[in-house]
Design an enzyme around this catalytic site. Structure first.
Site, short mmCIF file in Angstrom:
data_model
loop_
_atom_site.label_atom_id
_atom_site.label_comp_id
_atom_site.label_asym_id
_atom_site.label_seq_id
_atom_site.Cartn_x
_atom_site.Cartn_y
_atom_site.Cartn_z
N CYS A 186 0.82 -1.21 0.00
CA CYS A 186 0.00 0.00 0.00
C CYS A 186 0.86 1.26 0.00
O CYS A 186 0.39 2.32 -0.43
CB CYS A 186 -0.97 0.00 1.18
SG CYS A 186 -0.18 0.02 2.80
N CYS A 315 13.21 4.41 -5.49
CA CYS A 315 11.85 4.97 -5.44
C CYS A 315 11.58 5.39 -3.99
O CYS A 315 12.52 5.71 -3.27
CB CYS A 315 10.81 3.98 -5.98
SG CYS A 315 10.55 2.54 -4.93
#
Length: 357
Positions: A186, A315
């Site tokens: 998530c 990232c």
């Protein structure tokens, strides 16, 4: 037997025709291990305690972060930085003094997986495949059931795996463990807080049914719920003949990831020569590392990525970058490593002046 106070506390559920004191006593005598006190766990834990599960052990190694508070509703802003496991224990103790609760502020791992042997049921409230497969294998080893739930963007999955020690296992449904970062969690895919909340409530429901001896379709089906259509599908699960032989498989080590500290050191020495930052432009504006090649994962320009020089892919938390790394490896790149934990780990472990978001 129930005390007078317990009978009064649980009077509403005892009034249900299908529920009686014998079922309530079974809950009172039950010991449940909850692994993970994040979005799923904080929904399941209060209802397990409120229903009268007599003993809870809560395992979680994380501390509360500000970004957790949109979905992890038992924590408060002034508790950011504190242990989730210890805070969840305090919450349960204030909610129901009849529940004995233990907090273990550690990661569930092979070092402590024997915790499973001491409980009646395990609830998997984790968000990564490595831990989930370890939970499955530990439960199969010790003959315990576990309530599985997972979420992804707009949908959730739910099942009771290894029910009664003989039901279908998680590996029966998903035999092969995905590579690290192959499927985003998530943090990477995003989530609205009510989805893990609702799945966590369903986990509590399944736990209460299982412990009290009530049947549920989830004990031999995978339930898939789509929050947009409000539809639930059920898929029959069957136990594999070799379910026991499947557990704890030997893994072949594959060095495709690097820690932030090692990446920073090798950047300084020139052994690593570039960073490929695959986050979105708005994220670069929030935080970035000097001299990065900034290229969103959905608009990679492969011809502009060096093939000869050694580089790392970055990232936010390491999931998207792993996906990009796998894609680039399929395109013939052999000079790249993934930065474990992403720029968030870099901000925590290497350069605390980098903003976290």
């Amino acid at each position: 037997m129930l005390t007078h106070e317990e009978t009064n506390r649980y009077q509403k559920q005892l009034a249900i025709p299908e529920w009686d004191e014998a079922k309530q006593v079974r809950l009172k005598n039950a010991h449940v291990l909850v692994i993970g006190a994040g979005g799923l766990g904080v929904a399941a834990i209060p209802y397990l305690a409120a229903a009268g599960v007599g003993q809870l052990t809560i395992v979680d190694h994380d501390d509360v972060e500000l970004s957790n508070l949109g979905r992890q509703t038992i924590y408060r802003t002034d508790q950011v930085g504190q242990s989730k496991a210890l805070l969840a224990k305090a919450f349960v103790e204030s909610l129901n003094p009849h529940v004995s609760v233990e907090a273990i502020a550690a990661k569930f791992s092979l070092a402590n997986h024997t915790l499973v042997n001491d409980v009646d049921l395990v609830i998997d409230c984790t968000d990564n495949f490595e831990t989930r497969y370890l939970i499955n294998d530990s439960c199969v080893k010790f003959g315990k059931a576990f309530v599985y739930a997972a979420i992804h963007t707009w949908e959730g999955q739910l099942a009771v795996c290894n029910a009664f020690g003989t039901g279908p296992t998680y590996r029966c449904l998903f035999p092969e463990e995905p590579s690290a970062g192959e499927i985003p969690n998530c943090d990477e895919a995003g989530v609205l807080g009510f989805l893990p909340g609702m799945l966590g409530l369903m986990q509590a429901k399944e736990a209460i049914f299982y412990l009290s001896g009530m049947d549920s379709p989830a004990q031999n089906h995978l339930l898939r719920w789509d929050v947009r259509s409000m539809r639930m599908q059920m898929f029959r699960m069957e136990r594999s003949a070799n379910a026991v032989e499947q557990i704890f498989p030997t893994k072949v080590a594959e060095v495709i990831e690097i820690s932030t500290s090692e990446a920073a050191s090798r950047l300084q020495t020139g052994d690593i020569q570039f960073i490929l930052d695959v986050r979105e432009p708005f994220e670069w504006d929030l935080a970035s590392l000097p001299s990065s090649i900034q290229m969103p994962m959905n608009s990679l320009q492969i011809d502009l990525i060096p093939r000869e020089a050694k580089g790392v892919v970055l990232c936010h938390h390491g999931m998207r970058s792993m996906y990009v790394l796998k894609h680039l490896q399929a395109q013939g790149f052999s000079n790249l490593l993934n930065v474990a934990g992403g720029i968030d780990a870099w901000a925590r472990e290497v350069d605390k002046s980098i903003p976290r978001y």
